[in-house]
Write an enzyme that holds these catalytic residues in place. Structure first.
Site, PDB file in Angstrom:
ATOM      1  CD  GLU A 120      -5.460  53.255  -1.302  1.00 42.99           C
ATOM      2  OE1 GLU A 120      -5.815  53.693  -2.411  1.00 42.99           O
ATOM      3  OE2 GLU A 120      -4.297  53.357  -0.864  1.00 42.99           O
TER       4      GLU A 120
ATOM      5  CE  LYS B  81      -1.362  58.909 -12.395  1.00 48.97           C
ATOM      6  NZ  LYS B  81      -0.495  58.403 -13.491  1.00 48.97           N
ATOM      7  N   GLY B  82      -5.211  55.238  -7.992  1.00 50.04           N
ATOM      8  CA  GLY B  82      -5.945  53.976  -7.875  1.00 50.04           C
ATOM      9  C   GLY B  82      -7.365  54.093  -7.345  1.00 50.04           C
TER      10      GLY B  82
ATOM     11  CG  ASP C 237      -0.056  44.903  -0.939  1.00 50.19           C
ATOM     12  OD1 ASP C 237      -0.476  43.742  -0.914  1.00 50.19           O
ATOM     13  OD2 ASP C 237       1.081  45.204  -1.358  1.00 50.19           O
TER      14      ASP C 237
ATOM     15  NE  ARG D 268      -3.528  54.290 -12.977  1.00 46.58           N
ATOM     16  CZ  ARG D 268      -2.935  54.017 -11.816  1.00 46.58           C
ATOM     17  NH1 ARG D 268      -3.617  53.462 -10.831  1.00 46.58           N
ATOM     18  NH2 ARG D 268      -1.666  54.305 -11.631  1.00 46.58           N
TER      19      ARG D 268
ATOM     20  CG  PHE E 286      -0.270  42.574  -9.149  1.00 48.83           C
ATOM     21  CD1 PHE E 286       0.341  43.345  -8.168  1.00 48.83           C
ATOM     22  CD2 PHE E 286      -0.663  43.188 -10.336  1.00 48.83           C
ATOM     23  CE1 PHE E 286       0.569  44.703  -8.357  1.00 48.83           C
ATOM     24  CE2 PHE E 286      -0.444  44.552 -10.534  1.00 48.83           C
ATOM     25  CZ  PHE E 286       0.181  45.303  -9.546  1.00 48.83           C
TER      26      PHE E 286
ATOM     27  CE  LYS F 137      -3.106  42.511  -3.348  1.00 50.53           C
ATOM     28  NZ  LYS F 137      -1.856  42.401  -4.148  1.00 50.53           N
TER      29      LYS F 137
ATOM     30  CG  ASP G  85      -1.055  50.921 -11.826  1.00 45.99           C
ATOM     31  OD1 ASP G  85      -1.309  50.889 -10.602  1.00 45.99           O
ATOM     32  OD2 ASP G  85       0.092  51.081 -12.284  1.00 45.99           O
TER      33      ASP G  85
HETATM   34  P1  IMP Z   1       0.259  49.460   0.722  1.00 45.58           P
HETATM   35  O1  IMP Z   1       0.862  50.723   1.232  1.00 45.58           O
HETATM   36  O2  IMP Z   1       1.257  48.360   0.585  1.00 45.58           O
HETATM   37  O3  IMP Z   1      -0.968  49.019   1.475  1.00 45.58           O
HETATM   38  O4  IMP Z   1      -0.060  49.715  -0.801  1.00 45.58           O
HETATM   39  C1  IMP Z   1      -1.224  50.125  -1.251  1.00 45.58           C
HETATM   40  C2  IMP Z   1      -1.080  50.568  -2.687  1.00 45.58           C
HETATM   41  O5  IMP Z   1      -0.304  49.669  -3.505  1.00 45.58           O
HETATM   42  C3  IMP Z   1      -2.454  50.535  -3.286  1.00 45.58           C
HETATM   43  O6  IMP Z   1      -3.104  51.748  -3.077  1.00 45.58           O
HETATM   44  C4  IMP Z   1      -2.198  50.227  -4.736  1.00 45.58           C
HETATM   45  O7  IMP Z   1      -2.019  51.435  -5.445  1.00 45.58           O
HETATM   46  C5  IMP Z   1      -0.921  49.419  -4.732  1.00 45.58           C
HETATM   47  N1  IMP Z   1      -1.234  47.973  -4.852  1.00 45.58           N
HETATM   48  C6  IMP Z   1      -1.218  47.045  -3.875  1.00 45.58           C
HETATM   49  N2  IMP Z   1      -1.593  45.833  -4.333  1.00 45.58           N
HETATM   50  C7  IMP Z   1      -1.881  46.004  -5.645  1.00 45.58           C
HETATM   51  C8  IMP Z   1      -2.371  45.119  -6.680  1.00 45.58           C
HETATM   52  O8  IMP Z   1      -2.608  43.918  -6.495  1.00 45.58           O
HETATM   53  N3  IMP Z   1      -2.540  45.686  -7.905  1.00 45.58           N
HETATM   54  C9  IMP Z   1      -2.300  46.993  -8.163  1.00 45.58           C
HETATM   55  N4  IMP Z   1      -1.873  47.861  -7.222  1.00 45.58           N
HETATM   56  C10 IMP Z   1      -1.656  47.373  -5.977  1.00 45.58           C
HETATM   57 MG    MG Z   2      -3.763  53.217  -4.150  1.00 48.26          MG
END
Ligand code: IMP
Ligand code: MG
Length: 174
Positions: A99, A43-44, A103, A165, A152, A131, A159
């Protein structure tokens, strides 16, 4: 639920939306004459997707996928699965993943390979936030809104336990 004094503005709405408009202009240039599919990771990615798409002055297609995510935790589970797949064939199309934040990179590393296997002729990434200090798997976005420290963040689609959100800016929690 968080109290108001735990939520601090990091990127205000005007700064964020000015940057998104810039990203849209660049995407418009780069994808002229191509068959662009903007793929939102729900949903992000939803608020960024709608704002960005309005600045892309091309006849785009929109797709939406749901991938497994954090649940209600602040840490990543490490595995990615598809909860909602593409609706249409992307063979030969130029897919731009939209996206909220990168992270660890696990989600987009998985998704990029998945889309190539599905026959996309190109796959690129537009992320609102990055990040890089948290990266576990190498992923390089083509379009980045803002690079942030390891905090965060919530708002503009992001969220905390499914809430916040709808904040029209990016905030960090402390
Ligand atoms: P990755 O697979 O670790 O890169 O995760 C990405 C997903 O984790 C993002 O699409 C977000 O939905 C969630 N996420 C990562 N960091 C944050 C944050 O600081 N706040 C909220 N959601 C996050
Ligand atoms: Mg996401």
């Amino acid at each position: 639920m968080l109290s108001n004094d735990q939520i601090h503005v990091m990127i205000d709405q005007k700064t964020l939306e000015d940057k998104i408009a810039e990203m849209g202009a660049k995407i418009t240039e780069d994808y002229a004459g191509k068959d662009l599919v903007m793929l939102c990771v729900l949903k992000g990615g939803v608020m960024f997707m709608t704002q960005l798409a309005k600045s892309v002055k091309l006849p785009v297609e929109m797709e939406f996928m749901v991938l497994s995510s954090y649940g209600n935790k602040l840490i990543s589970s490490g595995t990615v699965s598809i909860k909602k797949d593409l609706d249409n064939d992307i063979t030969g199309k130029d897919v731009l993943i939209v996206e909220d934040i990168i992270d660890t990179g696990r989600t987009l590393s998985f998704l990029s390979s998945y889309l190539i296997n599905k026959g996309a002729s190109s796959v690129a990434i537009a992320t609102m936030l990055d990040k890089p200090s948290r990266r576990v798997v190498p992923v390089q976005p083509t379009y980045t809104g803002f690079t942030i420290e390891d905090e965060f963040v919530v708002g503009y689609g992001l969220d905390y336990a499914q809430k916040y959100r709808n904040l029209p800016y990016i905030a960090y929690i402390k």
